[in-house]
Design an enzyme around this catalytic site. Structure first.
Site, PDB file in Angstrom:
ATOM      1  N   CYS A 224       0.794  -1.165  -0.087  1.00  0.00           N
ATOM      2  CA  CYS A 224      -0.085   0.020  -0.143  1.00  0.00           C
ATOM      3  C   CYS A 224       0.971   1.287   0.081  1.00  0.00           C
ATOM      4  CB  CYS A 224      -0.992  -0.044   1.251  1.00  0.00           C
ATOM      5  SG  CYS A 224      -2.197   0.910   1.180  1.00  0.00           S
TER       6      CYS A 224
ATOM      7  N   CYS B  68      -4.194  -1.231  -2.381  1.00  0.00           N
ATOM      8  CA  CYS B  68      -4.758   0.213  -2.719  1.00  0.00           C
ATOM      9  C   CYS B  68      -4.515   0.745  -4.028  1.00  0.00           C
ATOM     10  CB  CYS B  68      -4.105   1.471  -1.698  1.00  0.00           C
ATOM     11  SG  CYS B  68      -2.217   1.776  -2.128  1.00  0.00           S
TER      12      CYS B  68
ATOM     13  N   CYS C  63       6.628  -0.515  -9.379  1.00  0.00           N
ATOM     14  CA  CYS C  63       6.917  -1.298  -8.412  1.00  0.00           C
ATOM     15  C   CYS C  63       8.580  -1.640  -8.587  1.00  0.00           C
ATOM     16  CB  CYS C  63       6.553  -2.564  -8.124  1.00  0.00           C
ATOM     17  SG  CYS C  63       4.603  -2.352  -7.551  1.00  0.00           S
TER      18      CYS C  63
END
Length: 167
Positions: free
Chosen positions: A12, A88, A96
């Site tokens: 998140c 989220c 990422c």
């Protein structure tokens, strides 16, 4: 024969509520078959008190819960993840790090209880709702025959779980 332990990272943005609660739920309900972790792209540095309270409600001590960066899990000495699950929408849209071992990726969007601006009761309801959604999805994860699924099938099942509670 020793049963395989699956490492799961919940992501998140702030790593203060949803990913923390998911970590606690899976570590409690996973019965040693799973080792859950949580992190954030921009960690807040603190865990929301209501998230800790709810983690304790399922029997998780909460002592090890801390807000941390996802960079800890992209390092060479980090545990290799089997699954990386964003909880989220912001984290799902971010670039990422490259995860070691090519984990299965999924998105389980859950409304942010920290964003609730109402009174204390409204905030508590938002946290309980997020917790209940995460618990239901984790129960579905626990029911999967992961040892019988290839990577693509596992990814499809994990993605489908992310829709549970959104109907």
């Amino acid at each position: 024969m020793k049963e395989r332990i699956y490492n799961v990272l919940f992501l998140c943005t702030g790593n203060s509520a949803r990913s923390i609660m998911a970590e606690a739920i899976l570590n409690t309900l996973g019965d040693g078959r799973f080792r859950a972790y949580s992190a954030g792209s921009h960690p807040s540095g603190q865990v929301q008190p209501m998230a800790i309270e709810l983690a304790r409600s399922v029997g998780y001590s909460g002592e090890d819960l801390r807000s941390k960066s996802w960079d800890e899990f992209a390092a060479a000495d980090a545990p290799e993840m089997d699954m990386v699950i964003t909880v989220c929408d912001n984290a799902a849209g971010e670039a990422c790090p490259v995860w070691l071992g090519q984990p299965t990726l999924a998105h389980w969007g859950v409304p942010d209880p920290v964003a609730e601006n109402g009174d204390e009761d409204a905030r508590k309801r938002a946290f309980v709702s997020a917790f209940a959604t995460l618990r239901r999805r984790i129960e579905l994860l626990l029911a999967l025959p992961l040892d019988k699924l290839d990577r693509l099938a596992a990814q499809a099942k994990l993605q489908a779980i992310g829709q549970a509670g959104n109907e």
